[in-house]
Design a protein around this motif. Sequence first.
Motif, PDB file in Angstrom:
ATOM      1  N   ASN A   1       0.828  -1.205   0.000  1.00  0.00           N
ATOM      2  CA  ASN A   1       0.000   0.000   0.000  1.00  0.00           C
ATOM      3  C   ASN A   1       0.862   1.255   0.000  1.00  0.00           C
ATOM      4  OD1 ASN A   1      -2.423  -1.362  -0.030  1.00  0.00           O
ATOM      5  ND2 ASN A   1      -2.724  -1.291   2.184  1.00  0.00           N
ATOM      6  N   ALA A   2       1.971   1.238   0.735  1.00  0.00           N
ATOM      7  CA  ALA A   2       2.873   2.381   0.763  1.00  0.00           C
ATOM      8  C   ALA A   2       3.501   2.629  -0.608  1.00  0.00           C
ATOM      9  CB  ALA A   2       3.953   2.161   1.816  1.00  0.00           C
ATOM     10  N   LEU A   3       3.860   1.558  -1.289  1.00  0.00           N
ATOM     11  CA  LEU A   3       4.433   1.699  -2.632  1.00  0.00           C
ATOM     12  C   LEU A   3       3.402   2.271  -3.597  1.00  0.00           C
ATOM     13  CD1 LEU A   3       6.424  -1.661  -2.879  1.00  0.00           C
ATOM     14  CD2 LEU A   3       7.375   0.620  -2.533  1.00  0.00           C
ATOM     15  N   ASP A   4       2.152   1.808  -3.486  1.00  0.00           N
ATOM     16  CA  ASP A   4       1.100   2.340  -4.350  1.00  0.00           C
ATOM     17  C   ASP A   4       0.844   3.815  -4.066  1.00  0.00           C
ATOM     18  OD1 ASP A   4       0.737  -0.079  -5.622  1.00  0.00           O
ATOM     19  OD2 ASP A   4      -0.856  -0.743  -4.268  1.00  0.00           O
ATOM     20  N   ALA A   5       1.134   4.264  -2.835  1.00  0.00           N
ATOM     21  CA  ALA A   5       0.924   5.665  -2.472  1.00  0.00           C
ATOM     22  C   ALA A   5       2.068   6.554  -2.934  1.00  0.00           C
ATOM     23  CB  ALA A   5       0.747   5.785  -0.959  1.00  0.00           C
ATOM     24  N   GLY A   6       3.048   5.994  -3.616  1.00  0.00           N
ATOM     25  CA  GLY A   6       4.152   6.792  -4.152  1.00  0.00           C
ATOM     26  C   GLY A   6       5.251   7.080  -3.156  1.00  0.00           C
ATOM     27  N   ALA A   7       5.397   6.261  -2.142  1.00  0.00           N
ATOM     28  CA  ALA A   7       6.425   6.488  -1.123  1.00  0.00           C
ATOM     29  C   ALA A   7       7.813   6.283  -1.715  1.00  0.00           C
ATOM     30  CB  ALA A   7       6.208   5.542   0.052  1.00  0.00           C
ATOM     31  N   THR A   8       8.762   7.077  -1.233  1.00  0.00           N
ATOM     32  CA  THR A   8      10.174   6.907  -1.605  1.00  0.00           C
ATOM     33  C   THR A   8      11.008   6.441  -0.421  1.00  0.00           C
ATOM     34  OG1 THR A   8      10.632   9.243  -1.121  1.00  0.00           O
ATOM     35  CG2 THR A   8      10.033   8.669  -3.394  1.00  0.00           C
ATOM     36  N   ARG A   9      10.382   6.370   0.753  1.00  0.00           N
ATOM     37  CA  ARG A   9      11.053   5.827   1.941  1.00  0.00           C
ATOM     38  C   ARG A   9      10.025   5.096   2.791  1.00  0.00           C
ATOM     39  NH1 ARG A   9      15.563   5.973   4.976  1.00  0.00           N
ATOM     40  NH2 ARG A   9      15.303   5.617   7.224  1.00  0.00           N
ATOM     41  N   ILE A  10      10.375   3.881   3.215  1.00  0.00           N
ATOM     42  CA  ILE A  10       9.479   3.058   4.025  1.00  0.00           C
ATOM     43  C   ILE A  10      10.269   2.512   5.207  1.00  0.00           C
ATOM     44  CG2 ILE A  10       8.010   1.009   4.078  1.00  0.00           C
ATOM     45  CD1 ILE A  10       7.526   1.383   1.099  1.00  0.00           C
ATOM     46  N   ASP A  11       9.759   2.720   6.410  1.00  0.00           N
ATOM     47  CA  ASP A  11      10.381   2.227   7.640  1.00  0.00           C
ATOM     48  C   ASP A  11       9.460   1.193   8.275  1.00  0.00           C
ATOM     49  OD1 ASP A  11      12.823   4.141   8.200  1.00  0.00           O
ATOM     50  OD2 ASP A  11      11.163   5.425   7.552  1.00  0.00           O
TER      51      ASP A  11
END
Length: 639
Positions: free
Chosen positions: A34-44
């Motif tokens: 879901n974070a990737l689909d939201a266009g995130a460039t950093r995920i912790d």
Amino acid sequence: MPNIHLLSPRLANQIAAGEVVERPANIVKELVENALDAGATRIDVDAEQGGIKLLRVRDNGCGIEKDDLSLALSRHATSKINTLDDLEAVITMGFRGEALASISSVSRLTLTSRHHEATDAWQVTAEGRDMVTSVAPAAHPEGTTLEVRDLFFNTPARRKFLRTEKTEFSHLEEHLKKLALSRYDVAFCLRHNNRVIHQLRVASRGIEQERRVAAILSPQFIDNALHVDTEAAGLSLSGWVALPTFSRSQADMQYFYVNGRAVRDRLVVHAIKQAYRDVLFHGRHPAFVLYLTLDPKLVDVNVHPTKHEVRFRDGRLVHDFLFRTLHRVLADVRPSDQLPPTNADALGAGMADGKPTVASDGVLHPAGQSLPVTGQATGEFTGQERLPWQAQASSRAAIGSQAQPFGQRPSGNQVADQLSAYHAMSQPLPLSGQPAVMPATDDGDMPPLGLAIAQLHGIYILAQNTVGLVLVDMHAAHERITYERLKLAVDQQQVVSQPLLVPETLAVSEREADMAEQHAEEFRQLGVELARVGPESLLIRQIPVLLQQAVVPQLVTDMLGDLLEHGTSDRIQAHRNEILSTMACHGSVRANRKLTIAEMNALLRDMEATERSGQCNHGRPTWTQLSMTELDKLFLRGR
């Protein structure tokens, strides 16, 4: 029997959770996607006690608006598809709208988000008991944070199936590795019990991507990997495949992505297994990280609740593309590609006129012709003389010779005659004289496998190249050379068939009979002639000459099974190659056979020009390199 009634939302969500949420690793997969689909460039990602006590996923994506927070926790609520056409061409990682509802039904979930156009952040909480949500203001940067606490607190039976903290975290880590390998443009951080496990930066360049692969898999994988980048028929394949010598005892380094989604597909596994078939040792598994890209309309990802299975619209096209691409990549490997980089200045300017030259990468590449070598006291050896194994080429015409009809198995067959002929070739030959000492040679003239200097116990060839010492198993190396020549000879002569005096009847299912009728021309090209004589009955009229000792009914049944499952079959080629492999093994130079320096050098030059020469027909390595640095370490030089 009770009357039909609607399930409560809580129970329906918990049923869905049984499909989506098996362990903490599944939650990480859904939330990071879901974070990737939201266009995130950093995920912790933060986890405690293997993710059972706490899972926290924070991203810097576009965020969720206040009015959509409660709706986000509802079942079948999504922003990624609207119509059936959207479902048939899904390009996002998630699309079902079940993940958050399923997770919140079996845990205590807190969702905090700030939309990229908003100035305030809001938080929504939900617990599995009553599924009632509450929204309140919160402090949060642009993006979204989800906290999942006390997994399965309200379903104790499910909690009993969880494993130890170490096991659960290993599954969680593996899922994050798969996602990190799919998106090099995103930075990932994984912490467990407040300890940093992985800190992966954005990898925009090729060398940075290789570093990420090395950090996630191992540096040895990248050191032994071949880069793949090809495109054909609307399909694109890129990534890395490991050399057959870097194989695994289990399939733990196999990552395959379809349009950026990690999948496990039997068709893909079958195609890759075929590509490695005669270069991988028995019981070993290849290692690879591959990315297949195609039109989203040609693949269905809505097959399994966890979305790790897909269905291709044209499975045969995908299978053939994967097999042919990887088969060619592995076949094109030469000894020069496996040597460590050398200094081009030390090698000199190279040689011209058909002799080996130094490429731009500093590695010496063969020019496709045998290198003139001075190696006998009796005179020069040019590499064009007919040596014992080179003489076998004249016997290739015997393969597939005039076939005659038969009804009963003959006591002596063509294969046995071939084996006898090749066995006769492997008898020791008298030495032409004592080998002379190898003359001094400039490094610029040195071929990849070097020049032979001695034979060890009649088994190994010792050669010197620019890197150090080369050890060659002469039987394994010659076996591969002979095997490739036999395959080439048979392919050039095409398949020679032999009609049966008494055709064999084969009972099959109606579906298999339809498949045989549909692919009758392909069977005929492979040397097998089939005729349908009933709804569930086939007649075998003709078979290839080389397979006259095979169990033909079982072979045809297996081929039909492959066609039903994968859309293609190579059973006949596999059986043919088994026979040719046996012939090559019996016809290759044997242990304790004394070779002259000239003969050893000729074998080395043939290895440099032969496909898949790094492994014998059974997958054993044929040669290995010891650098001067490694030799110095053995004797503690320089300390």
